[in-house]
Design a protein around this motif. Structure first.
Motif, PDB file in Angstrom:
ATOM      1  N   LEU A  64       0.813  -1.225   0.000  1.00  0.00           N
ATOM      2  CA  LEU A  64       0.000   0.000   0.000  1.00  0.00           C
ATOM      3  C   LEU A  64       0.845   1.273   0.000  1.00  0.00           C
ATOM      4  O   LEU A  64       0.350   2.328  -0.380  1.00  0.00           O
ATOM      5  CB  LEU A  64      -0.942   0.004   1.200  1.00  0.00           C
ATOM      6  CG  LEU A  64      -2.106  -0.975   1.136  1.00  0.00           C
ATOM      7  CD1 LEU A  64      -2.906  -0.927   2.432  1.00  0.00           C
ATOM      8  CD2 LEU A  64      -2.995  -0.692  -0.056  1.00  0.00           C
ATOM      9  N   THR A  65       2.095   1.184   0.417  1.00  0.00           N
ATOM     10  CA  THR A  65       2.943   2.375   0.387  1.00  0.00           C
ATOM     11  C   THR A  65       3.156   2.872  -1.039  1.00  0.00           C
ATOM     12  O   THR A  65       3.414   4.048  -1.248  1.00  0.00           O
ATOM     13  CB  THR A  65       4.318   2.116   1.034  1.00  0.00           C
ATOM     14  OG1 THR A  65       4.977   1.058   0.344  1.00  0.00           O
ATOM     15  CG2 THR A  65       4.191   1.789   2.499  1.00  0.00           C
ATOM     16  N   TYR A  66       3.020   1.988  -2.006  1.00  0.00           N
ATOM     17  CA  TYR A  66       3.194   2.375  -3.407  1.00  0.00           C
ATOM     18  C   TYR A  66       1.887   2.817  -4.062  1.00  0.00           C
ATOM     19  O   TYR A  66       1.908   3.360  -5.160  1.00  0.00           O
ATOM     20  CB  TYR A  66       3.761   1.201  -4.217  1.00  0.00           C
ATOM     21  CG  TYR A  66       5.155   0.813  -3.811  1.00  0.00           C
ATOM     22  CD1 TYR A  66       6.243   1.550  -4.226  1.00  0.00           C
ATOM     23  CD2 TYR A  66       5.380  -0.297  -3.013  1.00  0.00           C
ATOM     24  CE1 TYR A  66       7.532   1.207  -3.867  1.00  0.00           C
ATOM     25  CE2 TYR A  66       6.653  -0.656  -2.642  1.00  0.00           C
ATOM     26  CZ  TYR A  66       7.728   0.096  -3.074  1.00  0.00           C
ATOM     27  OH  TYR A  66       8.988  -0.255  -2.700  1.00  0.00           O
ATOM     28  N   GLY A  69       1.547   6.660  -4.542  1.00  0.00           N
ATOM     29  CA  GLY A  69       2.828   7.333  -4.669  1.00  0.00           C
ATOM     30  C   GLY A  69       3.387   7.826  -3.361  1.00  0.00           C
ATOM     31  O   GLY A  69       3.309   7.156  -2.335  1.00  0.00           O
ATOM     32  N   PHE A  70       3.937   9.025  -3.411  1.00  0.00           N
ATOM     33  CA  PHE A  70       4.594   9.548  -2.222  1.00  0.00           C
ATOM     34  C   PHE A  70       3.607   9.871  -1.109  1.00  0.00           C
ATOM     35  O   PHE A  70       3.982   9.938   0.054  1.00  0.00           O
ATOM     36  CB  PHE A  70       5.459  10.765  -2.550  1.00  0.00           C
ATOM     37  CG  PHE A  70       4.704  11.925  -3.138  1.00  0.00           C
ATOM     38  CD1 PHE A  70       4.110  12.864  -2.330  1.00  0.00           C
ATOM     39  CD2 PHE A  70       4.609  12.076  -4.504  1.00  0.00           C
ATOM     40  CE1 PHE A  70       3.417  13.932  -2.872  1.00  0.00           C
ATOM     41  CE2 PHE A  70       3.927  13.128  -5.062  1.00  0.00           C
ATOM     42  CZ  PHE A  70       3.326  14.056  -4.244  1.00  0.00           C
ATOM     43  N   VAL A  71       2.329  10.041  -1.441  1.00  0.00           N
ATOM     44  CA  VAL A  71       1.319  10.349  -0.425  1.00  0.00           C
ATOM     45  C   VAL A  71       1.186   9.181   0.553  1.00  0.00           C
ATOM     46  O   VAL A  71       1.271   9.363   1.773  1.00  0.00           O
ATOM     47  CB  VAL A  71      -0.037  10.684  -1.076  1.00  0.00           C
ATOM     48  CG1 VAL A  71      -1.107  10.848  -0.029  1.00  0.00           C
ATOM     49  CG2 VAL A  71       0.085  11.920  -1.940  1.00  0.00           C
ATOM     50  N   VAL A  75       2.230   8.766   4.501  1.00  0.00           N
ATOM     51  CA  VAL A  75       1.212   8.363   5.486  1.00  0.00           C
ATOM     52  C   VAL A  75       1.716   7.212   6.342  1.00  0.00           C
ATOM     53  O   VAL A  75       1.614   7.241   7.570  1.00  0.00           O
ATOM     54  CB  VAL A  75      -0.110   7.986   4.772  1.00  0.00           C
ATOM     55  CG1 VAL A  75      -1.047   7.241   5.701  1.00  0.00           C
ATOM     56  CG2 VAL A  75      -0.783   9.223   4.222  1.00  0.00           C
ATOM     57  N   PHE A  76       2.300   6.187   5.718  1.00  0.00           N
ATOM     58  CA  PHE A  76       2.751   5.038   6.490  1.00  0.00           C
ATOM     59  C   PHE A  76       4.058   5.307   7.233  1.00  0.00           C
ATOM     60  O   PHE A  76       4.421   4.545   8.123  1.00  0.00           O
ATOM     61  CB  PHE A  76       2.866   3.794   5.610  1.00  0.00           C
ATOM     62  CG  PHE A  76       1.527   3.209   5.277  1.00  0.00           C
ATOM     63  CD1 PHE A  76       0.745   2.640   6.260  1.00  0.00           C
ATOM     64  CD2 PHE A  76       1.037   3.247   3.990  1.00  0.00           C
ATOM     65  CE1 PHE A  76      -0.497   2.113   5.969  1.00  0.00           C
ATOM     66  CE2 PHE A  76      -0.201   2.715   3.684  1.00  0.00           C
ATOM     67  CZ  PHE A  76      -0.974   2.146   4.681  1.00  0.00           C
ATOM     68  N   PHE A  93       9.923   4.718   1.965  1.00  0.00           N
ATOM     69  CA  PHE A  93      10.952   5.615   1.427  1.00  0.00           C
ATOM     70  C   PHE A  93      11.205   5.337  -0.055  1.00  0.00           C
ATOM     71  O   PHE A  93      11.380   6.277  -0.843  1.00  0.00           O
ATOM     72  CB  PHE A  93      12.259   5.479   2.218  1.00  0.00           C
ATOM     73  CG  PHE A  93      12.290   6.291   3.469  1.00  0.00           C
ATOM     74  CD1 PHE A  93      12.187   7.674   3.430  1.00  0.00           C
ATOM     75  CD2 PHE A  93      12.412   5.685   4.708  1.00  0.00           C
ATOM     76  CE1 PHE A  93      12.213   8.436   4.579  1.00  0.00           C
ATOM     77  CE2 PHE A  93      12.440   6.429   5.868  1.00  0.00           C
ATOM     78  CZ  PHE A  93      12.343   7.807   5.802  1.00  0.00           C
ATOM     79  N   GLN A  94      11.218   4.074  -0.450  1.00  0.00           N
ATOM     80  CA  GLN A  94      11.441   3.774  -1.867  1.00  0.00           C
ATOM     81  C   GLN A  94      10.284   4.300  -2.707  1.00  0.00           C
ATOM     82  O   GLN A  94      10.490   4.801  -3.813  1.00  0.00           O
ATOM     83  CB  GLN A  94      11.626   2.270  -2.078  1.00  0.00           C
ATOM     84  CG  GLN A  94      11.939   1.927  -3.507  1.00  0.00           C
ATOM     85  CD  GLN A  94      12.567   0.573  -3.661  1.00  0.00           C
ATOM     86  OE1 GLN A  94      13.772   0.455  -3.493  1.00  0.00           O
ATOM     87  NE2 GLN A  94      11.776  -0.423  -3.971  1.00  0.00           N
ATOM     88  N   SER A  95       9.068   4.218  -2.192  1.00  0.00           N
ATOM     89  CA  SER A  95       7.916   4.765  -2.901  1.00  0.00           C
ATOM     90  C   SER A  95       8.046   6.280  -3.070  1.00  0.00           C
ATOM     91  O   SER A  95       7.806   6.817  -4.149  1.00  0.00           O
ATOM     92  CB  SER A  95       6.631   4.431  -2.135  1.00  0.00           C
ATOM     93  OG  SER A  95       5.535   5.101  -2.688  1.00  0.00           O
ATOM     94  N   ILE A  96       8.423   6.952  -2.006  1.00  0.00           N
ATOM     95  CA  ILE A  96       8.585   8.408  -2.065  1.00  0.00           C
ATOM     96  C   ILE A  96       9.669   8.784  -3.063  1.00  0.00           C
ATOM     97  O   ILE A  96       9.454   9.623  -3.952  1.00  0.00           O
ATOM     98  CB  ILE A  96       8.906   8.970  -0.667  1.00  0.00           C
ATOM     99  CG1 ILE A  96       7.706   8.789   0.268  1.00  0.00           C
ATOM    100  CG2 ILE A  96       9.328  10.430  -0.753  1.00  0.00           C
ATOM    101  CD1 ILE A  96       8.032   9.026   1.727  1.00  0.00           C
TER     102      ILE A  96
END
Length: 173
Positions: A64-66, A69-71, A75-76, A93-96
């Motif tokens: 869900l972190t992806y 996107g960075f949102v 959040v997580f 962090f990788q998603s951001i």
């Protein structure tokens, strides 16, 4: 050996679910009184330890972190039960970093297309259109791939942004 409380099938000692009926084999002691008193006589049983807040599995949270996107990455990173989990932190962090790099790439690409298309009398525009389609499909594929890797509880590290994500999360990949 124990037996299933629902169907009576013999169970091995380390079994979590009945192979016959599929119900959980964990002991359930918290039964709702209102459900017992209902006309249907169905008891609602909540597993022990779930009286307060519920948390999601780390593999689901990692995927869900992806999602947005960075949102969702941010959040997580700030939600309490997940901000201390290094697996979730790495994927957040990788998603951001991946999404920031992706947006920066598209900004540079659009500026380059806007400048070179008129200078080349539209020839670059003809080349840029199929390239934009390829870049879009590749970005979507990477996004789905990262979500699947996180759901499978793998710490897949992207070449550049994955290194920064691992450093920020304190993970050695």
């Amino acid at each position: 050996m124990s037996a299933c409380q629902s169907c009576g099938t013999a169970l091995a000692a380390d079994t979590r679910f009945c192979q016959s009926c599929g119900l959980s084999t964990e002991l359930k002691s918290d039964v709702s009184v209102s459900a017992i008193e209902s006309s249907a006589g169905v008891a609602v049983i909540s597993p022990p330890g779930e009286t307060g807040s519920k948390t999601m599995d780390t593999n689901l949270v990692g995927a869900l972190t992806y999602l947005a996107g960075f949102v969702t990455g941010i959040v997580f990173l700030v939600l309490d039960p997940y901000k201390s989990n290094s697996f979730v932190r790495f994927h957040a962090f990788q998603s951001i970093f991946f999404n920031v790099a992706w947006v920066a790439f598209w900004i540079v690409w659009m500026i380059l297309s806007a400048v070179l298309t008129p200078l080349t009398a539209g020839i670059f525009g003809l080349i840029a259109l199929p390239l934009m389609l390829i870049f879009t499909v590749a970005g979507f594929g990477i996004w789905i791939f990262l979500m699947v890797q996180a759901y499978q509880q793998r710490l897949f590290r992207l070449p550049i942004v994955g290194k920064f994500a691992a450093e920020q999360a304190g993970v050695r990949v």
